[in-house]
Every structure is written in structure tokens, then in C-alpha cells.
Design a protein around this motif. Structure first.
Motif, PDB file in Angstrom:
ATOM      1  N   PHE A  94       1.364   9.078  -9.498  1.00 62.32           N
ATOM      2  CA  PHE A  94       0.653   7.813  -9.288  1.00 62.32           C
ATOM      3  C   PHE A  94       0.299   7.683  -7.813  1.00 62.32           C
ATOM      4  CE2 PHE A  94       5.010   6.591  -8.369  1.00 62.32           C
ATOM      5  CZ  PHE A  94       4.903   5.656  -7.355  1.00 62.32           C
ATOM      6  N   ILE A  95      -0.548   6.696  -7.502  1.00 65.45           N
ATOM      7  CA  ILE A  95      -1.028   6.571  -6.133  1.00 65.45           C
ATOM      8  C   ILE A  95      -1.140   5.100  -5.739  1.00 65.45           C
ATOM      9  CG2 ILE A  95      -3.486   6.630  -6.783  1.00 65.45           C
ATOM     10  CD1 ILE A  95      -3.873   8.412  -4.242  1.00 65.45           C
ATOM     11  N   ASN A  96      -0.715   4.796  -4.516  1.00 63.39           N
ATOM     12  CA  ASN A  96      -0.824   3.439  -3.989  1.00 63.39           C
ATOM     13  C   ASN A  96      -2.281   3.107  -3.658  1.00 63.39           C
ATOM     14  OD1 ASN A  96       1.966   3.019  -4.010  1.00 63.39           O
ATOM     15  ND2 ASN A  96       2.227   3.736  -1.908  1.00 63.39           N
ATOM     16  N   ILE A  97      -2.656   1.845  -3.909  1.00 58.29           N
ATOM     17  CA  ILE A  97      -3.971   1.361  -3.490  1.00 58.29           C
ATOM     18  C   ILE A  97      -3.771   0.100  -2.661  1.00 58.29           C
ATOM     19  CG2 ILE A  97      -6.224   0.492  -4.201  1.00 58.29           C
ATOM     20  CD1 ILE A  97      -6.096   2.215  -6.634  1.00 58.29           C
ATOM     21  N   GLY A  98      -4.167   0.155  -1.412  1.00 57.25           N
ATOM     22  CA  GLY A  98      -4.026  -0.992  -0.514  1.00 57.25           C
ATOM     23  C   GLY A  98      -4.840  -0.769   0.740  1.00 57.25           C
ATOM     24  N   VAL A  99      -4.539  -1.547   1.753  1.00 60.34           N
ATOM     25  CA  VAL A  99      -5.261  -1.437   3.027  1.00 60.34           C
ATOM     26  C   VAL A  99      -4.422  -0.760   4.102  1.00 60.34           C
ATOM     27  CG1 VAL A  99      -6.663  -3.472   2.502  1.00 60.34           C
ATOM     28  CG2 VAL A  99      -4.566  -3.748   3.811  1.00 60.34           C
ATOM     29  N   GLY A 100      -3.093  -0.730   3.913  1.00 60.84           N
ATOM     30  CA  GLY A 100      -2.229  -0.108   4.909  1.00 60.84           C
ATOM     31  C   GLY A 100      -1.953  -1.001   6.105  1.00 60.84           C
ATOM     32  N   GLU A 101      -2.265  -2.300   5.987  1.00 64.61           N
ATOM     33  CA  GLU A 101      -2.029  -3.276   7.061  1.00 64.61           C
ATOM     34  C   GLU A 101      -1.468  -4.544   6.431  1.00 64.61           C
ATOM     35  OE1 GLU A 101      -5.871  -3.974   8.692  1.00 64.61           O
ATOM     36  OE2 GLU A 101      -6.235  -1.874   9.180  1.00 64.61           O
ATOM     37  N   ARG A 112       6.044 -10.647   5.744  1.00 69.83           N
ATOM     38  CA  ARG A 112       4.767  -9.958   5.919  1.00 69.83           C
ATOM     39  C   ARG A 112       4.259  -9.460   4.556  1.00 69.83           C
ATOM     40  NH1 ARG A 112       3.874  -9.193  11.292  1.00 69.83           N
ATOM     41  NH2 ARG A 112       2.103  -7.842  10.785  1.00 69.83           N
ATOM     42  N   ARG A 113       2.954  -9.666   4.327  1.00 70.19           N
ATOM     43  CA  ARG A 113       2.341  -9.242   3.072  1.00 70.19           C
ATOM     44  C   ARG A 113       0.997  -8.562   3.352  1.00 70.19           C
ATOM     45  NH1 ARG A 113       6.749 -10.092   1.860  1.00 70.19           N
ATOM     46  NH2 ARG A 113       7.619 -11.406   0.200  1.00 70.19           N
ATOM     47  N   GLU A 114       0.650  -7.671   2.430  1.00 67.31           N
ATOM     48  CA  GLU A 114      -0.605  -6.928   2.488  1.00 67.31           C
ATOM     49  C   GLU A 114      -1.523  -7.477   1.395  1.00 67.31           C
ATOM     50  OE1 GLU A 114      -1.865  -2.179   1.993  1.00 67.31           O
ATOM     51  OE2 GLU A 114       0.039  -2.945   1.227  1.00 67.31           O
ATOM     52  N   PHE A 115      -2.815  -7.612   1.686  1.00 74.72           N
ATOM     53  CA  PHE A 115      -3.748  -8.178   0.715  1.00 74.72           C
ATOM     54  C   PHE A 115      -5.005  -7.322   0.610  1.00 74.72           C
ATOM     55  CE2 PHE A 115      -1.241 -11.679   2.423  1.00 74.72           C
ATOM     56  CZ  PHE A 115      -0.765 -12.271   1.257  1.00 74.72           C
ATOM     57  N   LEU A 116      -5.407  -7.048  -0.624  1.00 75.65           N
ATOM     58  CA  LEU A 116      -6.598  -6.250  -0.901  1.00 75.65           C
ATOM     59  C   LEU A 116      -7.543  -7.046  -1.794  1.00 75.65           C
ATOM     60  CD1 LEU A 116      -7.914  -3.328  -0.772  1.00 75.65           C
ATOM     61  CD2 LEU A 116      -6.810  -2.930  -2.985  1.00 75.65           C
ATOM     62  N   HIS A 117      -8.815  -7.100  -1.420  1.00 74.88           N
ATOM     63  CA  HIS A 117      -9.803  -7.801  -2.245  1.00 74.88           C
ATOM     64  C   HIS A 117      -9.979  -7.061  -3.569  1.00 74.88           C
ATOM     65  CE1 HIS A 117     -13.598  -9.578  -3.565  1.00 74.88           C
ATOM     66  NE2 HIS A 117     -13.388 -10.548  -2.689  1.00 74.88           N
ATOM     67  N   VAL A 118     -10.103  -7.815  -4.647  1.00 71.46           N
ATOM     68  CA  VAL A 118     -10.176  -7.209  -5.971  1.00 71.46           C
ATOM     69  C   VAL A 118     -11.386  -6.292  -6.126  1.00 71.46           C
ATOM     70  CG1 VAL A 118     -11.453  -9.116  -7.050  1.00 71.46           C
ATOM     71  CG2 VAL A 118      -9.921  -7.677  -8.439  1.00 71.46           C
ATOM     72  N   ASN A 119     -12.488  -6.569  -5.415  1.00 75.65           N
ATOM     73  CA  ASN A 119     -13.648  -5.677  -5.512  1.00 75.65           C
ATOM     74  C   ASN A 119     -13.339  -4.311  -4.899  1.00 75.65           C
ATOM     75  OD1 ASN A 119     -15.049  -7.695  -6.759  1.00 75.65           O
ATOM     76  ND2 ASN A 119     -16.372  -8.183  -5.023  1.00 75.65           N
ATOM     77  N   LEU A 125      -3.333  -8.507  -4.702  1.00 75.37           N
ATOM     78  CA  LEU A 125      -4.779  -8.630  -4.880  1.00 75.37           C
ATOM     79  C   LEU A 125      -5.209 -10.092  -4.853  1.00 75.37           C
ATOM     80  CD1 LEU A 125      -5.208  -6.098  -7.833  1.00 75.37           C
ATOM     81  CD2 LEU A 125      -5.550  -5.655  -5.390  1.00 75.37           C
ATOM     82  N   TYR A 126      -6.455 -10.305  -4.481  1.00 78.78           N
ATOM     83  CA  TYR A 126      -7.027 -11.650  -4.494  1.00 78.78           C
ATOM     84  C   TYR A 126      -8.527 -11.523  -4.684  1.00 78.78           C
ATOM     85  CZ  TYR A 126      -8.937 -10.747   0.142  1.00 78.78           C
ATOM     86  OH  TYR A 126      -9.650 -10.222   1.180  1.00 78.78           O
ATOM     87  N   GLY A 127      -9.185 -12.633  -5.014  1.00 80.30           N
ATOM     88  CA  GLY A 127     -10.633 -12.604  -5.153  1.00 80.30           C
ATOM     89  C   GLY A 127     -11.104 -13.441  -6.326  1.00 80.30           C
ATOM     90  N   GLY A 169     -10.129  10.376   0.281  1.00 75.43           N
ATOM     91  CA  GLY A 169     -11.464   9.975   0.708  1.00 75.43           C
ATOM     92  C   GLY A 169     -11.838   8.526   0.484  1.00 75.43           C
ATOM     93  N   TRP A 170     -10.856   7.664   0.176  1.00 75.72           N
ATOM     94  CA  TRP A 170     -11.200   6.249  -0.058  1.00 75.72           C
ATOM     95  C   TRP A 170     -10.467   5.349   0.914  1.00 75.72           C
ATOM     96  CZ3 TRP A 170      -9.217   1.466  -1.008  1.00 75.72           C
ATOM     97  CH2 TRP A 170     -10.120   0.492  -1.450  1.00 75.72           C
ATOM     98  N   ARG A 171     -11.190   4.355   1.447  1.00 76.95           N
ATOM     99  CA  ARG A 171     -10.622   3.308   2.296  1.00 76.95           C
ATOM    100  C   ARG A 171     -11.231   1.968   1.910  1.00 76.95           C
ATOM    101  NH1 ARG A 171      -7.829   5.051   6.743  1.00 76.95           N
ATOM    102  NH2 ARG A 171      -8.037   3.001   7.678  1.00 76.95           N
ATOM    103  N   PHE A 172     -10.495   0.898   2.171  1.00 76.61           N
ATOM    104  CA  PHE A 172     -10.998  -0.442   1.852  1.00 76.61           C
ATOM    105  C   PHE A 172     -12.198  -0.786   2.740  1.00 76.61           C
ATOM    106  CE2 PHE A 172      -8.536  -1.359   5.573  1.00 76.61           C
ATOM    107  CZ  PHE A 172      -9.048  -2.534   6.109  1.00 76.61           C
ATOM    108  N   SER A 173     -13.020  -1.734   2.291  1.00 78.79           N
ATOM    109  CA  SER A 173     -14.213  -2.090   3.066  1.00 78.79           C
ATOM    110  C   SER A 173     -14.344  -3.584   3.355  1.00 78.79           C
ATOM    111  CB  SER A 173     -15.477  -1.619   2.328  1.00 78.79           C
ATOM    112  OG  SER A 173     -15.610  -2.283   1.077  1.00 78.79           O
ATOM    113  N   ILE A 174     -13.589  -4.430   2.643  1.00 80.83           N
ATOM    114  CA  ILE A 174     -13.719  -5.889   2.809  1.00 80.83           C
ATOM    115  C   ILE A 174     -12.570  -6.405   3.666  1.00 80.83           C
ATOM    116  CG2 ILE A 174     -13.861  -8.114   1.609  1.00 80.83           C
ATOM    117  CD1 ILE A 174     -14.799  -6.534  -0.884  1.00 80.83           C
TER     118      ILE A 174
END
Length: 311
Positions: free
Chosen positions: A237-244, A209-216, A167-169, A289-294
Motif C-alpha cells: 500500500f502507499i501513503n497519499i498526502g502532502v508531507g507537511e 499537528r495535522r496534515e490536510f489534503l484537498h479531496v481533488n 481529507l477535506y473539500g 511521480g505524483w505531488r499535491f497541487s492545491i
């Protein structure tokens, strides 16, 4: 959750907790409860018990944790395992004891084996050895996942766990001794620019290689799951990320470009690379039903603006 529900955010001043608080407020939730560390020491069982007895929160976001990068994890492993275990055990048990309707526990992608197949699926948990440098933190987070699972199993609670990617932000840690790679690079490139340095030195080859997701986005995903799903829907439990993911070299080039640094990027190959790849499989989350947006570039630009505002 109703807009009037009593919602406790543990760790409301941290990066994720503050983002959760901000989004809940923007959505109209009006009964948010939180305490600073001086007001409530989550490692103290009696303090936590008294707090839950008095407040009886209906919903809990457990975002409080002792966190840090490779150097901090390697230097203070006892602190990382002890403090995180105590926080989790105290809050989860008190939530059960005082009738919390739903709890969401934030883990970490470091729970997965060091050489797990990529992308990492939820079922890879406990299938191999952990990365040594953050083993203490990872074990504590695994214990938190299992606490939620077994309280659900034995007591019929509704406690779910989520595993965020990197995470970052806003409100990130930019200390070069204890921060993660993205905020550390923002600071390095910023200081190189303002001090007219000819080069920026980065550890390793730049190939991991690393994956990054905005904290929002992370906060939005947590709230989405709390509003729409119960623990049994997410299968432990469930993973939360962008998949890239991208290479550290690509990340450095993006950050350097956003900051406007025109010097040379030098890779110190005598320093370790760490795990070759860390990418989460987020297919379960997408199916819910959820995907990242930033986008990464947009998010880094926003984070740099926030960093400048703190100078």
C-alpha cells in the motif's frame, strides 16, 4: 485504463468517490458505473455478487465506507467495524470472482499506531497499539489492506491500497457532532461570524499537528496510480498526502482569516488534544511521480465557497 473501460466507483456520492467521478468524466472516461445505497447495499453479499456478475467492472475504485469523527467512532464502534468489514470483503471477493483487472482500496491514516514515529512510513503498520477512539474503524481498514495483499498473493489479482491523510473539500461532512476538525472549524467560524459571536471555542490546546489534503488532489492521485501502476509497484500500500503539517491553532487562524471572523479564538484546555501529531511520509508516492497541487489556503477558500453554496 482505456476511456471506454467499464469503471465502477463504489461510494460515488461520498467526498472522495464524487471527486474521482468528476475527474474521470473530465478526462473523457465514458463508461462509469455506480449505484446508490438504495440500489446496491454493499454490506449484502448476495447483492454485491449479483451486481458484479451482471456488470463485470474492469476497474474498481473502492471508496465506499462508513466514516466519521472521534465522537461517531467512539459512539458506534460496532457499526464502524461491521459495516466496513462487510463492504470490503464483499467488493474485493466479487472483484476477484468476476475478473476485475485492477482494484484500488481506500484506507485511512488511522491504521498507524497511536505513537508511531513521525512522519509515518508504510512499514510502521502493525508495529504498535492503535488509537482507542477509532480502533474499530482502523482494524476494518487494516483488514481491507490485508485482503488486497492476500488476494494478490493467492490469486494473482491486481488490487492496491492507498492510505490518505486527513481529507477535506466539497461534499465534506459539516455536522458538528460527526465531522472532522477542518469542516467543523469552517462551520464554527461561519456561524460565529453571521451571529456576531465574540469568540469561537476550540477543544484542546491547539498544539496538535495535522496534515490536510484537498479531496481533488486525493482523487487525482488515485487515478494517477490506477492509470500508471500495478499493485506490485507500490509494495502492498502507499501513503497519499502532502508531507507537511500545521498546528490546529494555525489551522484555526487560517480559517478565521478566510471567513473574515474578527472575534477571539478560545482554547478549552479541559478538553483532550488527541494524538500529538499525524503526518504521513509520502516519499514513495513522490518517487512514483505524483505531488499535491492545491495549497491549504487555496483549498480551504474553495471549500468555504462550496459550503456557502449549500446554505
Amino acid at each position: 485504463m482505456k476511456l471506454s473501460s467499464n469503471i465502477y466507483i463504489a461510494g460515488h456520492r461520498g467526498m472522495v468517490g464524487s471527486a474521482i467521478k468528476k475527474i474521470l468524466e473530465s478526462k473523457g472516461y465514458s463508461n462509469l458505473t455506480y449505484r446508490t445505497h438504495n440500489e446496491l447495499d454493499l454490506t449484502d453479499q448476495r447483492e454485491v455478487d449479483s451486481f458484479f456478475e451482471e456488470e463485470k467492472p474492469e476497474y474498481v475504485f473502492l471508496a465506499a465506507a462508513k466514516v466519521g469523527g472521534i465522537l461517531a467512532n467512539s459512539t458506534y464502534p460496532a457499526d464502524f467495524i461491521y459495516q466496513n468489514l462487510m463492504i470490503e470483503a464483499n467488493v474485493i471477493h466479487a472483484a476477484y470472482k468476476y475478473g476485475t483487472k485492477k482494484l484500488l482500496f481506500l484506507g485511512s491514516s488511522c491504521i498507524y499506531p497511536k505513537f508511531a514515529p513521525q512522519p509515518m512510513k508504510e512499514e510502521y503498520l502493525l508495529t504498535g497499539e492503535l488509537e482507542e477512539t477509532n480502533e474499530a474503524y482502523a482494524i476494518a481498514k487494516i483488514a481491507g489492506i490485508r485482503l488486497c495483499k492476500h488476494y494478490n498473493q493467492q490469486y494473482g489479482t491486481n488490487f492496491m491500497s492507498v492510505m490518505p491523510t486527513n481529507l477535506y473539500g466539497p461534499n465534506d461532512n459539516f455536522d458538528l457532532q460527526t465531522s472532522h476538525v477542518l469542516p467543523a472549524l469552517i462551520r464554527k467560524f461561519h456561524e460565529a461570524k453571521i451571529n456576531s459571536k465574540q469568540n469561537v471555542i476550540i477543544w484542546g490546546t491547539g498544539s496538535p499537528r495535522r496534515e490536510f489534503l484537498h479531496v481533488n488532489d486525493m482523487a487525482a492521485a488515485c487515478i494517477y496510480l490506477m492509470e500508471k501502476y500495478d499493485a506490485f509497484n507500490i509494495d502492498e500500500f502507499i501513503n497519499i498526502g502532502v508531507g507537511e503539517d500545521i498546528t490546529i491553532k494555525e489551522l484555526a487562524e487560517i480559517i478565521g482569516d478566510i471567513i473574515g471572523y474578527e472575534g477571539e479564538i478560545v482554547y478549552d484546555t479541559s478538553k483532550p488534544d488527541g494524538t500529538p501529531q499525524k503526518l504521513l511520509d509520502v516519499s514513495r508516492l513522490n518517487e512514483l511521480g505524483w505531488r499535491f497541487s492545491i495549497s491549504l489556503r487555496e483549498g480551504i477558500a474553495q471549500t468555504y465557497e462550496w459550503y456557502l453554496s449549500t446554505k
